[in-house]
Design a protein around this motif. Structure first.
Motif: not given
Length: 234
Positions: A60, A62, A85-86, A89, A122, A183, A185-186
C-alpha cells in the motif's frame, strides 16, 4: 523493528521479515509476475496484492486525502523518521501482534525522503480468503452470533487501548471463522477512554448507514447494530 538506510531511502523491517527493498519496486514486481491483483476498495488508489516465494502480501502506498490530496498526491512534509506515517503504522502493527489481536501481520515499510518531503509504502501479510464487511453483506446477512463476535473483537482492541483512526465497514475483514481489522494508518495506542471508544463506534455506524445507501441490496439493518453492541458490552 530493523532499520536500513540507503541514500535517501529508509527500509524498515518487522521482526523475522524476509522483505527486500526490491519488493517496493513496481517494475521489479511486474517483471517477476509478483503482482497478484489489487484491492477492490472504492478508493482511487487500490493496494496491490503480491505473491513472492509462495507467500501473499499487500503493498500500500500512502496517498494524501481530501483537498490536500488534489494538490499534492502523495508527498508529506518531513517530520523526522519516527513521526512518518509508515514508521508509526508499522510500529503500531508490531504492538498489535504482541497483544495477539486479530490484524494483518506487518512485513516492511519504505520511506523515500526528498529534501523537506517524503513518500512512503507499507507491506503487510495478506489475509487470504477474507472479504470486507461490505462485500460479505452484499452476498448475505450476517448471523446474530457473527454480529456479536464483531462487537467482541472491537471491544478487545478498545480494552487494549488500540485506536483505529478510520474504523469503517471496509476496514473489517472476515472469513468463515475469524474477524480482523486492517489499515491502521494514523492509529495509535491510547489510554482506554469511553469518549474516543464511543467515537470509534459512532464512526463505524455512520459507515454502515452510508454503505446501505450506496450499495444496492446490502443486507444490513439497524437492528444488527444492537447485536454488535451486545457483543461489545459482554
Amino acid at each position: 523493528m530493523q532499520l536500513t538506510e540507503h541514500r535517501e531511502n529508509t527500509l524498515l523491517l518487522a521482526p523475522d521479515s524476509p522483505a527486500k527493498e526490491c519488493w517496493f519496486d513496481r517494475e521489479w514486481l511486474r517483471r517477476g509476475n509478483h503482482i497478484d491483483g489489487h484491492s477492490d476498495a472504492s478508493g482511487r488508489n487500490p493496494a496491490l496484492f503480491l505473491k513472492i516465494d509462495g507467500n501473499h502480501y499487500v503493498l500500500r502506498h500512502y496517498y494524501r486525502g481530501g483537498l490536500p490530496g488534489k494538490l499534492i498526491e502523495d508527498a508529506y512534509l518531513w517530520p523526522g523518521l519516527n513521526k512518518t506515517r509508515a514508521y508509526r503504522e508499522l510500529k503500531l502493527l508490531e504492538q498489535i501482534q504482541a497483544l495477539e489481536l486479530p490484524a494483518c501481520r506487518p512485513v516492511a515499510a519504505r520511506i523515500e525522503r526528498q529534501g523537506f518531503s517524503y513518500r512512503a509504502d507499507l507491506i503487510t501479510e495478506r489475509l487470504v480468503g477474507c472479504r470486507d464487511l461490505v462485500g460479505a453483506l452484499s452476498r448475505e446477512p450476517l448471523s446474530e452470533p457473527r454480529w456479536i463476535q464483531l462487537g467482541q473483537v472491537l471491544a478487545r482492541f478498545h480494552r487494549a487501548g488500540v485506536y483505529h483512526a478510520d474504523l469503517n465497514a471496509r476496514n473489517i475483514l472476515l472469513d468463515n471463522e475469524h474477524i480482523y481489522l486492517i489499515d491502521f494508518d494514523r492509529g495509535e495506542m491510547r489510554n482506554p477512554d469511553r469518549k474516543w471508544q464511543q467515537a470509534n463506534l459512532d464512526r463505524l455506524l455512520r459507515s454502515l448507514r452510508k454503505e446501505a445507501q450506496r450499495v444496492s441490496g446490502l443486507k444490513w439493518q439497524e437492528s444488527d447494530w444492537s447485536l454488535l453492541l451486545k457483543g461489545y458490552r459482554q
